[in-house]
Design an enzyme around this catalytic site. Structure first.
Site, PDB file in Angstrom:
ATOM      1  N   TYR A  51      -9.719  -3.637 -11.182  1.00 33.33           N
ATOM      2  CA  TYR A  51      -8.692  -4.658 -11.385  1.00 33.33           C
ATOM      3  C   TYR A  51      -9.292  -6.061 -11.439  1.00 33.33           C
ATOM      4  O   TYR A  51      -8.647  -6.984 -11.937  1.00 33.33           O
ATOM      5  CB  TYR A  51      -7.646  -4.621 -10.263  1.00 33.33           C
ATOM      6  N   ASN A 242      12.324  -5.275  -2.670  1.00 29.78           N
ATOM      7  CA  ASN A 242      11.638  -3.988  -2.619  1.00 29.78           C
ATOM      8  C   ASN A 242      11.570  -3.438  -1.199  1.00 29.78           C
ATOM      9  O   ASN A 242      11.624  -2.220  -0.998  1.00 29.78           O
ATOM     10  CB  ASN A 242      10.231  -4.121  -3.202  1.00 29.78           C
TER      11      ASN A 242
END
Length: 277
Positions: A51, A242
């Protein structure tokens, strides 16, 4: 906010039942997102060498003020570093970038069957765990035959398999293999990554019935299936939403309705052919 419950991995270690995904954030974005997420109550942060943001994730952890022992850090071995000795060197690079003394969960990012070195890397990872440099070890994007080979050749069962998972690609067969071996399912792209999943009429209807958002419904679907979803969220508002998925429960009928909301299809790479280097 309801506290985030934990799962117990097959090595006896706990892992939070929801985490923060950071791909494809850069260092600056991930530092801000991670610091804020930890302040709001997240305790599981997912990254990977591929990443390119491990440094930012590490800075975010330090900046948050949350004690290191309370944070579960996940990172991954990239394909270019498959191999026994290569795995040790790659681990140390990730550890230094993250600025931590140990990594909570270290995963092989992709099996790369053509290269055929994932068993060698797995053997190195079992040694890292034995030495205490890694708390738990697992894999990502592994198919049943890859998992079975690891167990057959080393006797060590992965604690986690991180896979693409969402109602459009629920992976029930692979999850059944996880259950057989006692492997924890962890899901990236849990919200379908821009495929229109959150606009599906059945999911919208379930969300309205509970007074929540479609994203919360899908994340709750993951939670009730026993998976650990890793939604990417950079804004504090979305991060809080979330975390609120532990404040309501879906019925069996609603779970089935969500599972059949759209045709099933993979949106990411296929582990049979993808070569991540």
């Amino acid at each position: 906010m309801t506290p985030v419950p934990s799962h117990t991995l097959n090595d006896g270690r706990p892992i939070p039942s929801i985490g923060l995904g950071t791909a494809p954030m850069d260092d600056e974005q991930s530092e801000t997102a991670v610091a804020e997420a930890l302040r709001l109550g997240y305790r599981l942060i997912d990254t990977g060498a591929a990443y390119g943001n491990e440094t930012g994730v590490g800075r975010g952890i330090a900046r948050s003020g949350v004690p290191r022992a309370e944070v579960s850090v996940v990172t991954k071995l990239p394909g270019r570093h498959h191999g026994y000795e290569e795995t040790f060197a790659s681990f140390e690079e990730s550890r230094r970038r993250l600025g931590v003394e140990y990594i909570d969960l270290y995963l092989i990012h992709w099996p790369l069957p053509r290269l055929d070195k994932y068993v060698d890397s797995w053997k190195a990872m079992t040694r890292l765990r034995k030495e205490g440099r890694v708390r738990s070890i697992g894999v990502s994007n592994f198919l049943p035959r890859h998992l079975e080979r690891l167990v057959d050749e080393t006797g060590v069962v992965p604690a986690v398999n991180q896979i693409e998972g969402h109602p459009q690609f629920p992976q029930h067969e692979l999850r059944a293999v996880h259950t057989k071996f006692g492997i924890q399912t962890m899901c990236y792209s849990p919200l379908g990554r821009g495929t229109g999943l959150l606009d599906a009429p059945d999911i919208v209807a379930v969300a309205r019935a509970h007074g929540v958002t479609p994203a919360q419904v899908v994340l709750r679907w993951h939670v009730q299936l026993g998976a650990v979803p890793l939604p990417r969220a950079s804004s504090p508002r979305h991060q809080l939403h979330n975390l609120a998925v532990f404040e309501f429960t879906l019925t069996d009928e609603e779970l089935a309705r969500i599972d059949s909301a759209l045709d099933h299809r993979r949106i990411g790479f296929d582990p049979e052919t993808h070569e991540e280097f």
